[in-house]
Design a protein around this motif. Structure first.
Motif, PDB file in Angstrom:
ATOM      1  N   GLU A  29      24.239  36.514   9.983  1.00 35.76           N
ATOM      2  CA  GLU A  29      23.081  37.126   9.330  1.00 35.76           C
ATOM      3  C   GLU A  29      23.135  36.838   7.838  1.00 35.76           C
ATOM      4  O   GLU A  29      24.168  37.050   7.199  1.00 35.76           O
ATOM      5  CB  GLU A  29      23.079  38.632   9.586  1.00 35.76           C
ATOM      6  CG  GLU A  29      22.948  38.965  11.056  1.00 35.76           C
ATOM      7  CD  GLU A  29      23.128  40.449  11.369  1.00 35.76           C
ATOM      8  OE1 GLU A  29      23.504  41.225  10.459  1.00 35.76           O
ATOM      9  OE2 GLU A  29      22.903  40.824  12.529  1.00 35.76           O
ATOM     10  N   GLU A  31      22.885  37.574   4.235  1.00 35.23           N
ATOM     11  CA  GLU A  31      22.921  38.764   3.375  1.00 35.23           C
ATOM     12  C   GLU A  31      22.110  38.549   2.115  1.00 35.23           C
ATOM     13  O   GLU A  31      21.525  39.478   1.601  1.00 35.23           O
ATOM     14  CB  GLU A  31      24.359  39.106   2.982  1.00 35.23           C
ATOM     15  CG  GLU A  31      25.159  39.756   4.054  1.00 35.23           C
ATOM     16  CD  GLU A  31      26.495  40.271   3.543  1.00 35.23           C
ATOM     17  OE1 GLU A  31      27.043  39.733   2.548  1.00 35.23           O
ATOM     18  OE2 GLU A  31      26.991  41.235   4.137  1.00 35.23           O
ATOM     19  N   ARG A  58      26.934  36.907   7.012  1.00 33.48           N
ATOM     20  CA  ARG A  58      27.977  37.759   7.583  1.00 33.48           C
ATOM     21  C   ARG A  58      27.941  37.710   9.099  1.00 33.48           C
ATOM     22  O   ARG A  58      26.910  37.474   9.722  1.00 33.48           O
ATOM     23  CB  ARG A  58      27.857  39.186   7.093  1.00 33.48           C
ATOM     24  CG  ARG A  58      26.675  39.952   7.611  1.00 33.48           C
ATOM     25  CD  ARG A  58      26.692  41.402   7.079  1.00 33.48           C
ATOM     26  NE  ARG A  58      25.520  42.103   7.509  1.00 33.48           N
ATOM     27  CZ  ARG A  58      25.370  42.680   8.699  1.00 33.48           C
ATOM     28  NH1 ARG A  58      26.346  42.619   9.574  1.00 33.48           N
ATOM     29  NH2 ARG A  58      24.269  43.306   9.021  1.00 33.48           N
ATOM     30  N   PRO A  60      27.779  39.490  12.448  1.00 33.11           N
ATOM     31  CA  PRO A  60      27.257  40.796  12.850  1.00 33.11           C
ATOM     32  C   PRO A  60      28.381  41.692  13.374  1.00 33.11           C
ATOM     33  O   PRO A  60      29.257  41.229  14.101  1.00 33.11           O
ATOM     34  CB  PRO A  60      26.267  40.486  13.976  1.00 33.11           C
ATOM     35  CG  PRO A  60      26.038  39.022  13.923  1.00 33.11           C
ATOM     36  CD  PRO A  60      27.207  38.407  13.229  1.00 33.11           C
ATOM     37  N   ASP A  61      28.380  42.926  12.967  1.00 37.48           N
ATOM     38  CA  ASP A  61      29.361  43.912  13.441  1.00 37.48           C
ATOM     39  C   ASP A  61      30.797  43.503  13.170  1.00 37.48           C
ATOM     40  O   ASP A  61      31.704  43.904  13.884  1.00 37.48           O
ATOM     41  CB  ASP A  61      29.187  44.177  14.945  1.00 37.48           C
ATOM     42  CG  ASP A  61      27.785  44.663  15.272  1.00 37.48           C
ATOM     43  OD1 ASP A  61      27.227  45.435  14.467  1.00 37.48           O
ATOM     44  OD2 ASP A  61      27.250  44.274  16.316  1.00 37.48           O
ATOM     45  N   ARG A  65      32.765  36.709   6.634  1.00 36.27           N
ATOM     46  CA  ARG A  65      31.600  36.118   5.991  1.00 36.27           C
ATOM     47  C   ARG A  65      31.823  34.629   5.757  1.00 36.27           C
ATOM     48  O   ARG A  65      32.954  34.174   5.622  1.00 36.27           O
ATOM     49  CB  ARG A  65      31.332  36.787   4.650  1.00 36.27           C
ATOM     50  CG  ARG A  65      30.814  38.201   4.747  1.00 36.27           C
ATOM     51  CD  ARG A  65      30.556  38.764   3.349  1.00 36.27           C
ATOM     52  NE  ARG A  65      29.922  40.047   3.409  1.00 36.27           N
ATOM     53  CZ  ARG A  65      30.557  41.193   3.640  1.00 36.27           C
ATOM     54  NH1 ARG A  65      31.852  41.204   3.825  1.00 36.27           N
ATOM     55  NH2 ARG A  65      29.895  42.331   3.683  1.00 36.27           N
TER      56      ARG A  65
END
Length: 146
Positions: A29, A31, A58, A60-61, A65
């Motif tokens: 995702e 950022e 990043r 996810p969960d 990164r």
């Protein structure tokens, strides 16, 4: 004192948008992205008169990164050979755990990715492969079995 976590891995790219699209398709995702205007960065990386754009993606969960950087000044230096084999000194790949390796490979191929070798099974534990994406970036994929 011990390491708390691995925070991020930096990958220098020439085509920032293509690299972002590749990692977003992988499942990371975005950022944020933009110019890095902090002059302290020059002191950290040991280069003068730096102008660069960065993007942070990043998992996810998860805590991991990937930072992508496009250097406008000074110009990035290309490694030789461009698509270095796995036994070349230095950082060769970043590995990601995925739910469905076949689906991920198919989606990444739409972004120009190619398998480095082939998808193989390690005992009854994992299916594994390396994929070469934009600018020769190599990511490893691991699908846990059972």
């Amino acid at each position: 004192m011990s390491v708390q976590r691995m925070d991020n891995v930096l990958i220098v790219v020439d085509d920032l948008e293509a690299a972002i699209a590749f990692f977003v398709e992988l499942g990371l995702e975005l950022e944020g992205k933009g110019p890095l205007e902090w002059r302290g960065a020059e002191r950290v990386i040991g280069l003068d008169d730096v102008r660069q754009d960065v993007a942070m993606l990043r998992v996810p969960d998860g805590p991991g990164r990937v930072e992508l950087a496009k250097f406008h000044r000074p110009a990035a230096i290309a490694p030789e050979p461009r698509d270095a084999p796995a036994n070349t000194l230095g950082l060769r790949r970043v590995m990601f755990a995925v739910d469905d390796i076949d689906d991920v490979v198919a989606r990444l191929r739409a972004h120009g990715a190619e398998l480095v070798g082939e998808v193989v099974q390690y005992e009854n534990i994992y299916r594994l492969c390396y994929v070469r994406g934009p600018e020769g970036i190599v990511v490893g994929l691991a699908e846990e079995l059972g």
